[in-house]
Design an enzyme around this catalytic site. Structure first.
Site, short mmCIF file in Angstrom:
data_model
loop_
_atom_site.label_atom_id
_atom_site.label_comp_id
_atom_site.label_asym_id
_atom_site.label_seq_id
_atom_site.Cartn_x
_atom_site.Cartn_y
_atom_site.Cartn_z
N ALA A 1 -0.06 -3.84 -13.17
CA ALA A 1 -0.61 -4.83 -14.11
C ALA A 1 -0.50 -4.34 -15.55
O ALA A 1 -0.11 -5.09 -16.44
CB ALA A 1 -2.07 -5.12 -13.75
N GLU B 1 -5.98 1.38 -6.97
CA GLU B 1 -6.24 2.48 -6.05
C GLU B 1 -7.57 3.17 -6.32
O GLU B 1 -7.94 4.10 -5.63
CB GLU B 1 -5.10 3.51 -6.15
CG GLU B 1 -3.77 2.96 -5.66
CD GLU B 1 -2.58 3.76 -6.15
OE1 GLU B 1 -2.54 4.05 -7.37
OE2 GLU B 1 -1.71 4.10 -5.35
N PHE C 1 0.82 -1.22 0.00
CA PHE C 1 0.00 0.00 0.00
C PHE C 1 0.85 1.26 0.00
O PHE C 1 0.45 2.29 0.55
CB PHE C 1 -0.96 0.00 1.19
CG PHE C 1 -1.67 -1.30 1.38
CD1 PHE C 1 -2.56 -1.76 0.41
CD2 PHE C 1 -1.44 -2.09 2.49
CE1 PHE C 1 -3.21 -2.98 0.56
CE2 PHE C 1 -2.08 -3.31 2.64
CZ PHE C 1 -2.97 -3.75 1.69
N LYS D 1 -11.74 -11.61 -11.02
CA LYS D 1 -11.73 -11.97 -9.60
C LYS D 1 -10.69 -11.13 -8.84
O LYS D 1 -11.02 -10.54 -7.81
CB LYS D 1 -11.40 -13.46 -9.46
CG LYS D 1 -11.59 -14.00 -8.06
CD LYS D 1 -11.38 -15.51 -8.07
CE LYS D 1 -11.94 -16.13 -6.81
NZ LYS D 1 -11.90 -17.60 -6.88
#
Lengths: 745, 328
Positions: free
Chosen positions: A527, A706, A257, A634
């Site tokens: 990603a 985020e 985080f 997912k």
């Protein structure tokens, strides 16, 4: 590590849009599918090794020593007082080299070093080494240290009028356009409201940990870090050794985080101690030290001004913020970052001024900027809607800009209106009482609130190598990490889709700075960036396969381990001989400025406020998000659920409490730093709106990690107002702040 | 953790005798003591492990009361059918405390002996009169949102964190102990915990080596209505800001009996005879409840961040009484 040098690199700089994506023509049909976590079985069976779990022969255990003054200087450390204790080996410090403030994300140079001078309470000043963790901890607590105390700046309120303008950092510190004062004077409706948000801690489940071992002059550090490529550079620079002399391994990270973007003090302590002792050294931060000496999200004070015309269209918007950080640190919490592009209005003023405090470093925490900025902005929008007596959803619908209001460029993709409409319909928004405090069930006052979500989309330079083995399996290597986000899964799906393989036939190797360079996990870019690098490598492999087959790549179909062309099919294993490999590399380009890139969404919340005590319980939440192509439904959903849960904490409970006299953090464990527990998190629902973004990357995806936190807390704040008519603007909304506004019993 | 000796006791008497030396602590579930030892807030020389003593039974006496072994886990006590039926306030208080995992480990005796959750007590880098007598109280003038408003002293404003003890206070429980010399004594709950005064480092009246063996609950109050209301910052795993344990009996439209104990307000489970006196014999109603609530907080003193506890305690008491009596 497989063969270097012979692989061709397929590079792409994002200068132009990418109208087509190979993911749309892949035949394997796995992209976007809600596949179970690639590394799930390893995690649930305890075989996924986290940094603190590495054990090596002859390893010494280190426990860090934190300063017990908030400002001053270390005069002396009485090591001999503890080295006689059973099992204690030594006390090690290096006043010059030890890290004082952790590194910021993306930096490649050493963070601030030097620990003789104390600039915050709990600053790491030494490490105690012992044959067991328990012996080291005992000695670390008992170690006598003599201090020379100095006056410190601990109290934000006392110093908030002494500010400086920090250097630009993702967003300019100060931005002005037009004349906001004039717009406020001429507007049909205005809001002028101030908000505060407290300092927060990421509170990742896994504490920061490093296991350091030297082989001759080369350091290997098993550390819990988000960006091994750059963190290794930070550490090398801190230690004064060459970049190739430091390797950081972070195969698994138990939540970051933002707190593990840059290197923390246990890295240099472990590395220096390991060198001195000639033994591997493990240094795991105590939970209290994670709070004391890593990184906080800055507290903020924010003033929002909204100027709207008679139809509710914004003609001016102001977002002036005060944040805090240590003296000499450049980073500021970019609380106004989302305000630059979310709403229109010709007249704009967005500022960030810094107050210098002797409190632990402030740095990036999940959605730096938007997470706290939207707590203010989206509450102010609710106030504007109320003043105009229009629906808050409708107010947002009326404020959809066609172009970025500051840069005057188009949005790469923006489905905020679709998110609002789908969300309102799914949530049952029309059942909301427009006036506050109208719905009561026994002692509980029930209300609904909503807020928009927005988070900038970022791209880092990324490399990845993909190889097809003689067995027909594929292997991906990149220094990218999986901090619980699903990187392992989505990379296996991208390669699976493009190479025609079941994702289980793709081995994903991550988190090693010796692997192809990566921007790592942070800023929601992971990603898309590493996925694009894998995409580009696979595109090159597809070309090589087609060439072997003697066809154009477009005339070839890859599916289930077979290459199919001209009515013939051949197993990949036969096609690749000794194996083929390719490197993919993506980097940001002109698209960064040619369009404004962000992900959007809408949050809806229903809360219950106890009319007696002011206790707030969230009853249900819905988040509707659009972030380009969803790579794994997912893991994407899980990211959003986690972000929304962060939003509950930000709205209701999370707050670092510093003693204004000493700068000491007093609530520094998970019993007293209140993140939401299961009982605080009700039914959360997540929906995705289908979207593609050809400006962002060849995947047509945007950042997601985020987005879920951005705006979530404001939906709760607005729901609380709708429930009980109390508008609290000082976060978190603990019951003591709501209580005075509640009616008599 | 400092090195310590560890010893396992076979009988309560032996345990007490073994613990007579200063610096000895009993350990059972360890849910609080071990945390404190890791932080060196507690640094015992010796631990006497009492967890295997045969004190884990809940027995119903002939008079209808129950005797609870000191080693009965909080989970078991909360789920005991007799306790649920006759002492629901106790079952509810237990379930309001900690988490499922902690309740499985925490014992009845240990729960009574929890130490305060004051931030400063937990941190050896700061002065604390409770941890280090004479060093000063950091909470006064510091961060004190969760701390006491009743029965404080200028040396300590800590609260007792237990929920279970608050219910036991309302139920007039008796603590049964065995001393190091083998003598037994019975201590009324009212006298068991101390106020801080000028010796805040001492939480209870137990002597060194004195071991809690049982807690006795008197025969159940017939016809009483029970409530345990806990007000906290999150829905679970948070200590009480204010809690009320209440047993109220209404007869012929008047309050016949009232037992009210409070958590989160003081160094001990708080009970004020005047509050109950105001209520007994009266017809339930808002004015009456307000008078009782006013009496509760008459001597309350806030320290800044915790000022809100005064109106919160007041409102929580009134709402609890309204709930139990139907009086408005």
């Amino acid at each position: 590590m497989f063969g270097l040098g012979k692989s061709h690199t397929n590079s792409l700089r994002m200068d132009a849009p990418q109208p087509t994506s190979l993911l749309d023509i892949g035949a394997q049909n796995v992209i976007g599918k809600p596949l179970d976590r690639y590394e799930g079985p390893l995690k649930v069976s305890g075989r996924a090794l986290y940094s603190a779990e590495y054990v090596f022969p002859d390893m010494a255990y280190g426990v860090l020593v934190g300063a017990r003054r908030g400002a001053g200087r270390v005069v002396s450390i009485d090591a001999e007082a503890v080295t006689s204790l059973p099992g204690v080996i030594d006390v090690v410090t290096d006043f010059k080299t030890f890290i004082r403030n952790p590194g910021q994300g993306g930096e490649t140079e050493a963070p601030t070093q030097g620990v003789e001078e104390i600039v915050y309470f709990g600053q790491v000043i030494a490490i105690v080494l012992a044959e067991s963790y328990e012996a080291a901890r005992d000695a670390a607590i008992r170690l006598p240290v003599e201090y020379e105390e100095a006056a410190g700046r601990f109290d934000f309120a006392a110093h908030k009028h002494e500010t400086d303008v920090p250097p630009e950092n993702n967003t300019p510190a100060h931005f002005g356009q037009g004349d906001l004062d004039q717009a406020m004077a001429e507007a049909a409706f205005t809001v002028d409201a101030s908000f505060t948000t407290p300092s927060q801690n990421s509170a990742a489940m896994e504490p920061h940990a490093s296991v350091a071992m030297w082989d001759e002059d080369r350091l290997t550090l098993y550390g819990s870090y988000q960006i091994p490529t750059k963190d290794a550079m930070q550490l090398a620079d801190a230690l004064g050794v060459g970049k190739d002399q430091v390797r950081i391994v972070s195969h698994f990270v138990g939540g970051g985080f933002g707190s593990k973007l840059g290197i923390a003090p246990e890295t240099t302590a472990a590395a220096i101690a390991a060198k001195r002792l000639g033994r591997p050294v493990k240094a795991v931060m105590l939970r209290q030290q994670v709070f004391d000496a890593t990184v906080r999200r800055s507290n903020t004070e924010q003033r929002i001004r909204l100027a709207a015309d008679a139809h509710g269209r914004l003609i001016g918007i102001g977002h002036e913020t005060l944040t805090s950080n240590l003296p000499g640190e450049d980073y500021f919490e970019p609380a106004g970052i989302g305000t630059h592009f979310l709403y229109p209005g010709e007249h704009r003023l967005i500022t960030h001024d810094q107050v210098r405090l002797n409190l632990v470093l402030s740095g990036s925490m999940r959605a730096p900027g938007e997470a706290v900025g939207m707590l203010a902005l989206e509450t102010a929008m609710d106030m504007l809607a109320e003043q105009m007596a229009i629906d808050p959803v409708e107010l947002r619908r009326r404020n959809e800009p066609l172009l970025d209001p500051e840069k005057n460029v188009p949005y790469s993709s923006r489905s905020l209106r679709e998110c609002l409409d789908l969300g309102a319909q799914t949530f049952g928004w029309d059942a909301r009482e427009t006036r506050p405090a109208q719905r009561r069930e026994g002692e509980w006052l029930i209300g609904m609130g909503m807020a928009a979500a927005a988070r900038s989309n970022l791209l880092q330079s990324e490399e990845a190598k993909v190889r097809i083995e003689p067995s027909g399996r594929a292997v991906i290597e990149t220094a990218m990490t999986d901090i619980g986000t699903g990187t392992y899964s989505v990379l296996s799906q991208i390669a699976g889709e493009l190479l025609g393989l079941d994702p289980r036939s793709v081995d994903v190797r991550l988190g090693d700075s010796d692997m192809p360079a990566s921007g790592g996990s942070g800023g929601s870019w992971g990603a898309c960036g590493s996925g694009s690098a894998v995409y580009l490598a696979c595109e090159e492999l597809r070309r090589q396969l087609a060439k072997t087959l003697g066809v154009e790549p477009g005339a070839m179909t890859l599916k289930d381990g077979l290459a199919i062309a001209q009515n013939k099919s051949m197993p990949l294993a036969e096609l690749v001989g000794d194996g083929i490999e390719a490197m993919g590399a993506i980097s940001p380009g002109k698209q960064k400025d040619a369009v404004t890139q962000a992900s959007y969404g809408a949050h809806f919340a229903e809360v219950a406020v106890n009319a007696v005590t002011g206790e707030v319980r969230v009853r249900r939440m819905l988040g509707v998000f659009a972030a380009g192509r969803i790579l794994n439904e997912k893991t994407a959903r899980s990211q959003c659920l986690g972000g929304m849960t962060f939003g509950i904490g930000a709205a209701l409970t999370e707050e670092l409490l510093h003693d204004g006299r000493t700068g000491k953090l007093v609530n520094r464990d998970l019993a007293e730093y209140h993140i939401p527990v299961n009982a605080d998190v009700p039914q959360l629902e997540v929906l995705f709106v289908a979207e593609r973004d050809q400006h962002s990357n060849p995947l047509h995806a945007k950042g997601l990690g985020e987005l879920g936190i951005s705006g979530a807390g404001a939906a709760i704040t607005n729901a609380i107002y709708n429930a009980c008519g109390v508008r609290v603007r000082d976060y978190p909304l603990t019951l003591d702040k709501i209580l005075p506004g509640l009616p008599d019993l | 953790m400092k090195l310590f000796d560890y010893q396992r006791a076979d009988t309560p008497e032996q345990a007490a005798a073994s613990a007579v030396a200063p610096g000895t602590r009993f350990i059972a579930g360890g849910t609080n003591l071990l945390d404190l030892m890791k932080l060196q807030v507690e640094t015992p020389e010796r631990l006497v492990d009492v967890s295997r003593l045969e004190l884990a039974k809940i027995e119903t006496r002939e008079d209808g009361g129950v005797t609870i072994g000191a080693m009965v886990p909080n989970s078991d006590l909360a789920a005991d059918p007799h306790v649920i039926r006759n002492y629901p306030v106790l079952s509810r208080a237990l379930l309001a405390g900690a988490t499922g995992q902690l309740r499985n480990k925490a014992t009845t005796g240990g729960n009574l002996l929890q130490r305060t959750r004051c931030y400063y007590f937990y941190d050896v880098a700061t002065p604390c009169n409770k941890r280090e007598p004479g060093s000063g109280c950091s909470a006064i003038g510091g961060v004190n949102r969760i701390l006491a408003i009743l029965g404080t002293s200028d040396q300590c404003i800590a609260t007792h964190p237990s929920d279970m003890a608050v219910a036991m206070r309302a139920l007039d429980a008796t603590i049964v102990t065995v001393k190091a010399d083998g003598d037994r004594r019975r201590i009324p709950m009212a006298e068991f915990h101390r106020l801080p005064g000028d010796r805040p480092h001492i939480d209870t009246i137990l002597e060194q080596g004195e071991l809690i063996t049982h807690v006795e609950l008197p025969s159940p109050p017939p016809g009483g209505r029970h409530a345990y209301r806990k007000v906290r910052d999150r829905a679970s795993y948070a200590f009480a800001l204010v809690s009320v344990a209440a047993v109220i009996e209404v007869e012929d439209g008047r309050i016949a009996k009232a037992a009210l104990a409070f958590g989160g307000l003081a160094h001990k489970p708080w009970r004020d005879p005047e509050v109950e006196h105001i209520l007994i014999g009266q017809t339930p109603g808002k004015a009456l409840f307000e008078a009782a609530a006013d009496a509760l907080v008459r001597d309350a003193r806030g320290f800044g961040h915790n000022d809100f506890k005064i109106p919160l305690a007041r409102r929580t008491l009134i709402a609890t009484l309204q709930d139990l009596t139907g009086g408005r």
